[in-house]
Design an enzyme around this catalytic site. Structure first.
Site, PDB file in Angstrom:
ATOM      1  N   THR A 141       0.819  -1.215   0.000  1.00  0.00           N
ATOM      2  CA  THR A 141       0.000   0.000   0.000  1.00  0.00           C
ATOM      3  C   THR A 141       0.852   1.264   0.000  1.00  0.00           C
ATOM      4  O   THR A 141       0.422   2.303  -0.517  1.00  0.00           O
ATOM      5  CB  THR A 141      -0.946   0.016   1.207  1.00  0.00           C
ATOM      6  OG1 THR A 141      -0.175  -0.149   2.409  1.00  0.00           O
ATOM      7  CG2 THR A 141      -1.977  -1.092   1.099  1.00  0.00           C
ATOM      8  N   LEU A 142       2.058   1.186   0.563  1.00  0.00           N
ATOM      9  CA  LEU A 142       2.968   2.333   0.490  1.00  0.00           C
ATOM     10  C   LEU A 142       3.439   2.525  -0.948  1.00  0.00           C
ATOM     11  O   LEU A 142       3.485   3.655  -1.456  1.00  0.00           O
ATOM     12  CB  LEU A 142       4.142   2.131   1.450  1.00  0.00           C
ATOM     13  CG  LEU A 142       5.179   3.245   1.608  1.00  0.00           C
ATOM     14  CD1 LEU A 142       6.240   3.262   0.541  1.00  0.00           C
ATOM     15  CD2 LEU A 142       4.520   4.624   1.729  1.00  0.00           C
ATOM     16  N   TYR A 175      11.651  -7.260   5.399  1.00  0.00           N
ATOM     17  CA  TYR A 175      11.609  -8.358   4.445  1.00  0.00           C
ATOM     18  C   TYR A 175      12.824  -8.294   3.519  1.00  0.00           C
ATOM     19  O   TYR A 175      13.416  -7.231   3.321  1.00  0.00           O
ATOM     20  CB  TYR A 175      10.310  -8.367   3.632  1.00  0.00           C
ATOM     21  CG  TYR A 175      10.109  -7.227   2.658  1.00  0.00           C
ATOM     22  CD1 TYR A 175      10.313  -7.405   1.295  1.00  0.00           C
ATOM     23  CD2 TYR A 175       9.679  -5.977   3.097  1.00  0.00           C
ATOM     24  CE1 TYR A 175      10.084  -6.370   0.388  1.00  0.00           C
ATOM     25  CE2 TYR A 175       9.448  -4.943   2.208  1.00  0.00           C
ATOM     26  CZ  TYR A 175       9.653  -5.139   0.858  1.00  0.00           C
ATOM     27  OH  TYR A 175       9.433  -4.112  -0.034  1.00  0.00           O
ATOM     28  N   TYR A 192       9.940 -12.727   5.171  1.00  0.00           N
ATOM     29  CA  TYR A 192       9.432 -11.686   6.063  1.00  0.00           C
ATOM     30  C   TYR A 192       9.796 -11.916   7.529  1.00  0.00           C
ATOM     31  O   TYR A 192       9.843 -13.050   7.997  1.00  0.00           O
ATOM     32  CB  TYR A 192       7.905 -11.628   5.973  1.00  0.00           C
ATOM     33  CG  TYR A 192       7.382 -11.180   4.638  1.00  0.00           C
ATOM     34  CD1 TYR A 192       7.295  -9.833   4.324  1.00  0.00           C
ATOM     35  CD2 TYR A 192       6.961 -12.104   3.688  1.00  0.00           C
ATOM     36  CE1 TYR A 192       6.803  -9.412   3.094  1.00  0.00           C
ATOM     37  CE2 TYR A 192       6.465 -11.696   2.456  1.00  0.00           C
ATOM     38  CZ  TYR A 192       6.395 -10.349   2.162  1.00  0.00           C
ATOM     39  OH  TYR A 192       5.916  -9.943   0.954  1.00  0.00           O
ATOM     40  N   TYR A 238      -3.393 -11.493  -1.993  1.00  0.00           N
ATOM     41  CA  TYR A 238      -3.460 -12.631  -1.075  1.00  0.00           C
ATOM     42  C   TYR A 238      -2.076 -13.180  -0.769  1.00  0.00           C
ATOM     43  O   TYR A 238      -1.329 -13.551  -1.671  1.00  0.00           O
ATOM     44  CB  TYR A 238      -4.331 -13.713  -1.705  1.00  0.00           C
ATOM     45  CG  TYR A 238      -4.403 -15.011  -0.947  1.00  0.00           C
ATOM     46  CD1 TYR A 238      -4.703 -15.043   0.408  1.00  0.00           C
ATOM     47  CD2 TYR A 238      -4.188 -16.224  -1.605  1.00  0.00           C
ATOM     48  CE1 TYR A 238      -4.794 -16.250   1.096  1.00  0.00           C
ATOM     49  CE2 TYR A 238      -4.282 -17.435  -0.938  1.00  0.00           C
ATOM     50  CZ  TYR A 238      -4.573 -17.441   0.421  1.00  0.00           C
ATOM     51  OH  TYR A 238      -4.659 -18.633   1.096  1.00  0.00           O
ATOM     52  N   ARG A 239      -1.740 -13.226   0.520  1.00  0.00           N
ATOM     53  CA  ARG A 239      -0.482 -13.808   0.993  1.00  0.00           C
ATOM     54  C   ARG A 239      -0.828 -14.860   2.036  1.00  0.00           C
ATOM     55  O   ARG A 239      -1.151 -14.527   3.184  1.00  0.00           O
ATOM     56  CB  ARG A 239       0.433 -12.740   1.590  1.00  0.00           C
ATOM     57  CG  ARG A 239       0.857 -11.657   0.597  1.00  0.00           C
ATOM     58  CD  ARG A 239       1.739 -12.228  -0.505  1.00  0.00           C
ATOM     59  NE  ARG A 239       2.154 -11.207  -1.467  1.00  0.00           N
ATOM     60  CZ  ARG A 239       1.532 -10.941  -2.602  1.00  0.00           C
ATOM     61  NH1 ARG A 239       0.427 -11.623  -2.918  1.00  0.00           N
ATOM     62  NH2 ARG A 239       1.970 -10.018  -3.424  1.00  0.00           N
ATOM     63  N   ALA A 292       6.504  -4.877  -6.987  1.00  0.00           N
ATOM     64  CA  ALA A 292       5.641  -3.688  -7.066  1.00  0.00           C
ATOM     65  C   ALA A 292       5.049  -3.454  -8.450  1.00  0.00           C
ATOM     66  O   ALA A 292       4.512  -2.378  -8.705  1.00  0.00           O
ATOM     67  CB  ALA A 292       6.363  -2.433  -6.590  1.00  0.00           C
ATOM     68  N   ASP A 343       1.434  -3.043  -7.667  1.00  0.00           N
ATOM     69  CA  ASP A 343       1.228  -1.837  -6.849  1.00  0.00           C
ATOM     70  C   ASP A 343       1.340  -0.574  -7.696  1.00  0.00           C
ATOM     71  O   ASP A 343       0.554   0.371  -7.538  1.00  0.00           O
ATOM     72  CB  ASP A 343       2.273  -1.775  -5.731  1.00  0.00           C
ATOM     73  CG  ASP A 343       2.285  -3.004  -4.855  1.00  0.00           C
ATOM     74  OD1 ASP A 343       1.240  -3.677  -4.750  1.00  0.00           O
ATOM     75  OD2 ASP A 343       3.344  -3.307  -4.276  1.00  0.00           O
TER      76      ASP A 343
END
Length: 313
Positions: free
Chosen positions: A42-43, A100, A114, A181-182, A270, A273
């Protein structure tokens, strides 16, 4: 002036370098050296959305929780340099951000490892903060979040998030959501399915990746994903399909939109993203859905030619 908020988690990102010792790639013991930066789904979208907006047309706020450590301070300074608003970032004494490591293969595909079980971001919707966030975000034009936002929260915080989204949507904010989804963030698929369905029922725009939808819900095609999401009440669906054309699905039409082929991607981190950021910026700027999807593909094509989640501006 548009007001946009992205809710989620940013972590310390370490990526392995390759090359000679002189080039900074290997330590004396032969182990790969690490390059440190920051990232989170989201960042990443918030940064690319802010970069893609017409100058002066809007502001993007990032909503999360961080520690009182030097890494958290560096993150906030970096976000401010990107033009993000950071007034809704909570600082928690004695806490740290998650971490991560990215490893990439010869085709640019990445693997993530992670360390986030005690990350401060997990506390961003604790009871004493949720009411204040509803007030602070009232009147925002767009709220963006992902399945990772859901997955890092405990069950009580997730319920507070749903109530927050209901309140904001009821006051006129639009909700945009990427399933992202993770599996490791969830006890089981059933828990993830329930949380994603609940969030989609509150969403105006969905930006899933078909690979995730196939893994989580068993969708056999992007069209099946779009049909399922429309059935939950989502009016605007864009199903990302990796290197193949995405599916843009509105209630009155569907279209496939192709992007430029990148023969040798360096790092696909990304990609989705950045697509989301450019797509949402274009839509907020008045572009049609197909035109916005083309803008998303164009930015993602640039991003995957560079290592790391956030490429130089």
């Amino acid at each position: 002036m548009l007001r946009i908020a992205s809710l989620g988690e940013c972590m310390i990102e370490l990526s392995e370098s390759t090359g000679s010792l002189e080039g900074g790639g290997l330590n004396h013991d032969g182990a790969a050296a690490m390059q440190r930066t920051f990232g989170g789904d989201t960042l990443n979208t918030a940064v690319y959305l802010a970069r893609s907006l017409t100058p002066g047309s809007g502001k993007v706020s990032y909503v999360t929780a961080l520690g009182d450590d030097p890494f958290s301070a560096e993150m906030i300074a970096a976000w401010q340099r990107e033009g993000l608003e950071t007034g809704l970032v909570e600082r928690l004494a004695g806490r740290l951000p998650g971490l991560y490591i990215i490893r990439t293969d010869g085709q640019g595909e990445r693997t993530f490892h992670y360390w986030r079980s005690a990350a401060a971001a997990r506390e961003m919707l604790r009871a004493e903060r949720a009411g204040g966030l509803a007030e602070a975000l009232s009147g925002f034009d767009l709220i963006y979040l992902s399945g990772i936002t859901l997955g890092i929260l405990d069950a009580d915080s997730r319920e507070r998030l749903y109530r927050l989204l209901e309140t904001l949507r009821g006051s006129g904010s639009r909700i945009a959501f990427d399933t992202n989804y993770r599996p490791r963030l969830w006890r089981d698929r059933a828990e993830a399915q329930a949380a994603v369905r609940r969030t989609l029922s509150l969403a105006d725009i969905a930006l899933p990746t078909h690979e995730d939808e196939a893994a989580l819900f068993g969708d056999g095609s992007p069209e099946a994903t779009a049909q399922r999401l429309h059935g939950l009440g989502v009016g605007e669906v864009v199903v990302k399909c990796g290197a193949t054309p995405c599916l843009v699905s509105l209630k009155d039409r569907q279209a496939r939109v192709a992007g430029e082929t990148v023969a040798q991607p360096v790092d696909t981190t990304a990609a989705g993203d950045s697509f989301n950021g450019a797509y949402l910026a274009a839509r907020l700027g008045g572009a049609g859905a197909e035109e916005a999807a083309a803008a998303g593909h164009a930015l993602a094509g640039r991003v995957i030619r560079t290592k790391g989640a956030i490429i130089p501006a």
